[in-house]
Motif scaffolding. Structure first.
Motif, PDB file in Angstrom:
ATOM      1  N   VAL A  63       0.863  -1.160   0.143  1.00 52.02           N
ATOM      2  CA  VAL A  63       0.170   0.182  -0.059  1.00 52.02           C
ATOM      3  C   VAL A  63       1.093   1.110  -0.071  1.00 52.02           C
ATOM      4  O   VAL A  63       1.955   1.271   0.230  1.00 52.02           O
ATOM      5  CB  VAL A  63      -0.816  -0.014   1.369  1.00 52.02           C
ATOM      6  N   ASP A  64       0.197   2.444  -0.252  1.00 55.38           N
ATOM      7  CA  ASP A  64       1.156   3.451  -0.403  1.00 55.38           C
ATOM      8  C   ASP A  64       1.688   4.063   1.004  1.00 55.38           C
ATOM      9  O   ASP A  64       0.835   3.797   1.995  1.00 55.38           O
ATOM     10  CB  ASP A  64       0.385   4.605  -1.036  1.00 55.38           C
ATOM     11  N   SER A  65       2.613   4.585   1.058  1.00 56.89           N
ATOM     12  CA  SER A  65       3.241   5.193   2.236  1.00 56.89           C
ATOM     13  C   SER A  65       4.192   6.281   2.026  1.00 56.89           C
ATOM     14  O   SER A  65       4.303   6.583   0.813  1.00 56.89           O
ATOM     15  CB  SER A  65       4.002   4.130   2.847  1.00 56.89           C
ATOM     16  N   ARG A  66       4.211   7.392   2.917  1.00 56.15           N
ATOM     17  CA  ARG A  66       5.098   8.453   2.630  1.00 56.15           C
ATOM     18  C   ARG A  66       6.504   8.021   2.939  1.00 56.15           C
ATOM     19  O   ARG A  66       7.341   8.972   2.697  1.00 56.15           O
ATOM     20  CB  ARG A  66       4.806   9.499   4.034  1.00 56.15           C
ATOM     21  N   SER A  67       6.831   6.893   3.125  1.00 58.06           N
ATOM     22  CA  SER A  67       8.152   6.580   2.664  1.00 58.06           C
ATOM     23  C   SER A  67       8.631   5.937   1.561  1.00 58.06           C
ATOM     24  O   SER A  67       9.808   5.579   0.992  1.00 58.06           O
ATOM     25  CB  SER A  67       8.697   5.310   3.929  1.00 58.06           C
ATOM     26  N   ASP A  68       7.688   6.054   0.656  1.00 57.83           N
ATOM     27  CA  ASP A  68       7.866   5.484  -0.859  1.00 57.83           C
ATOM     28  C   ASP A  68       8.641   6.551  -1.284  1.00 57.83           C
ATOM     29  O   ASP A  68       8.653   7.687  -1.131  1.00 57.83           O
ATOM     30  CB  ASP A  68       6.449   5.582  -1.369  1.00 57.83           C
ATOM     31  N   PHE A  69       9.365   5.933  -2.771  1.00 59.40           N
ATOM     32  CA  PHE A  69       9.944   6.928  -3.361  1.00 59.40           C
ATOM     33  C   PHE A  69       8.828   7.715  -4.168  1.00 59.40           C
ATOM     34  O   PHE A  69       7.936   7.313  -4.216  1.00 59.40           O
ATOM     35  CB  PHE A  69      10.835   6.046  -4.536  1.00 59.40           C
ATOM     36  N   PRO A  70       9.314   8.738  -4.655  1.00 59.69           N
ATOM     37  CA  PRO A  70       8.466   9.680  -5.211  1.00 59.69           C
ATOM     38  C   PRO A  70       8.061   9.368  -6.797  1.00 59.69           C
ATOM     39  O   PRO A  70       8.997   8.800  -7.408  1.00 59.69           O
ATOM     40  CB  PRO A  70       9.023  11.230  -5.279  1.00 59.69           C
ATOM     41  N   THR A  71       6.811   9.643  -7.024  1.00 58.24           N
ATOM     42  CA  THR A  71       6.570   9.377  -8.373  1.00 58.24           C
ATOM     43  C   THR A  71       7.231  10.387  -9.301  1.00 58.24           C
ATOM     44  O   THR A  71       7.524  11.293  -8.986  1.00 58.24           O
ATOM     45  CB  THR A  71       5.058   9.289  -8.684  1.00 58.24           C
ATOM     46  N   PHE A  72       7.216  10.029 -10.587  1.00 60.23           N
ATOM     47  CA  PHE A  72       8.108  10.746 -11.417  1.00 60.23           C
ATOM     48  C   PHE A  72       7.403  12.142 -11.666  1.00 60.23           C
ATOM     49  O   PHE A  72       8.134  13.058 -11.908  1.00 60.23           O
ATOM     50  CB  PHE A  72       8.135  10.148 -12.884  1.00 60.23           C
ATOM     51  N   SER A  73       6.106  12.228 -11.608  1.00 60.01           N
ATOM     52  CA  SER A  73       5.586  13.710 -11.768  1.00 60.01           C
ATOM     53  C   SER A  73       5.854  14.598 -10.716  1.00 60.01           C
ATOM     54  O   SER A  73       6.091  15.689 -10.815  1.00 60.01           O
ATOM     55  CB  SER A  73       3.885  13.431 -11.924  1.00 60.01           C
ATOM     56  N   SER A  74       6.207  13.924  -9.568  1.00 57.79           N
ATOM     57  CA  SER A  74       6.740  14.640  -8.116  1.00 57.79           C
ATOM     58  C   SER A  74       8.123  15.175  -8.722  1.00 57.79           C
ATOM     59  O   SER A  74       8.295  16.299  -8.075  1.00 57.79           O
ATOM     60  CB  SER A  74       6.467  13.667  -6.871  1.00 57.79           C
ATOM     61  N   ILE A  75       8.966  14.382  -9.210  1.00 55.58           N
ATOM     62  CA  ILE A  75      10.439  14.635  -9.348  1.00 55.58           C
ATOM     63  C   ILE A  75      10.508  15.826 -10.407  1.00 55.58           C
ATOM     64  O   ILE A  75      10.859  16.923 -10.120  1.00 55.58           O
ATOM     65  CB  ILE A  75      10.947  13.575 -10.042  1.00 55.58           C
ATOM     66  N   VAL A  76       9.304  16.030 -11.324  1.00 53.11           N
ATOM     67  CA  VAL A  76       9.126  16.902 -12.230  1.00 53.11           C
ATOM     68  C   VAL A  76       8.664  18.253 -11.678  1.00 53.11           C
ATOM     69  O   VAL A  76       9.332  19.298 -11.915  1.00 53.11           O
ATOM     70  CB  VAL A  76       8.252  16.704 -13.477  1.00 53.11           C
TER      71      VAL A  76
END
Length: 291
Positions: A63-76
């Motif tokens: 499940v999603d977590s704030r410890s996840d790596f960021p999605t590519f749209s967030s990187i942009v």
């Protein structure tokens, strides 16, 4: 299904892709993309972040977590500044999901500030609008201006006693929010009624088609990244592209026709407007199980 030739010599596509076959010279088919991950949540995470989920492959319980790596749209969004009054990253018309919300779709450990602007909407409806860009009842443009002026006075006073980074972040984020509310650039870009009816017809008057048209308008307005997810109709027996049943019927009637109509039109439209040479259009899925 049979295969048909394309305008790229030696490359064939499925017979349900006649429009795509005519624009294949604009595409680069990446045949080596492979996750070897048979679970939707985990492979979606790999697709959206570029890294393997910490729990490994084949798990349906991630499940999603704030410890996840960021999605590519967030990187942009983090590293590519958008023009004033325009969001940096937009995701439409809904998140990718089955049960529960799939991981890898927000800013992860970067923080919520870098989440993309996710719009849950149906651009194909006649009265399409974005509620988030409308002022509340009783708040006119002049009243918003007055409120902004008062807020600026309070913030200027507070800034003298608050020099920390959190306060500076708040000021930046609130200014971006006001720019979106008070400005016209985002509202105009999201107004599909500005498009001629024949253009809307070319894209297709369905959710995916109008989503692609909305993406073109947002790119044209200066949004650095737009992500169009395939939708899932809860009252329909079409499981998005997770096609476990009624394969021939779903592909021939519900999945391939809108895709093959809208995707080529999007590329042709971008090219005609001089945008395709500077716009990277990626068409991808999280995995493909072999027969």
């Amino acid at each position: 299904f049979d295969s048909i030739p394309t305008n790229l010599p030696g490359v064939r596509v499925g017979e349900l892709m006649p429009n795509t076959s005519r624009i294949l010279d604009k595409l680069c088919v990446l045949r080596a993309v492979h996750t070897d991950n048979p679970s939707h949540p985990g492979s979606s995470y790999e697709m959206m972040t570029g890294v393997l989920h910490p729990l490994g492959k084949g798990r349906d319980d991630v499940v999603d977590s704030r410890s996840d790596f960021p999605t590519f749209s967030s990187i942009v969004k983090r590293f590519r500044q958008a023009p004033p009054g325009i969001p940096a990253a937009v995701v439409i018309p809904e998140p990718i999901f089955n049960v529960p919300f799939y991981p890898g779709q927000h800013g992860g450990f970067l923080g919520s500030r870098w989440d993309p602007w996710r719009l849950t909407c149906d651009p194909s409806v006649s009265d399409f609008k974005i509620p988030e860009l409308a002022l509340q009842d009783g708040v006119s443009d002049s009243r918003l201006t007055a409120r902004t002026g008062l807020l600026n006075q309070v913030e200027a006073s507070a800034a003298s006693s608050r020099g920390d980074r959190t306060w500076a972040t708040y000021l930046t984020d609130s200014q971006q929010a006001f720019d979106l509310l008070a400005g016209r650039r985002a509202k105009d870009a999201l107004d599909l009624n500005r498009e001629p009816p024949e253009v809307r017809d070319r894209y297709g008057r369905h959710k995916f088609g109008q989503g692609c048209l909305l993406a073109r308008r947002l790119i044209e307005a200066g949004v650095p990244l737009v992500q169009v997810n395939w939708h899932r109709d809860k009252d329909d027996d079409t499981p998005m592209w997770d096609a476990h049943w009624k394969l021939e019927d779903n592909l021939k009637r519900k999945l391939m026709p809108p895709m093959d109509q809208s995707y080529p039109v999007l590329l042709e439209d971008l090219e005609q407007r001089g945008l395709l040479s500077e716009t990277l259009v990626i068409w991808m899925g999280e995995f493909g199980r072999t027969p």
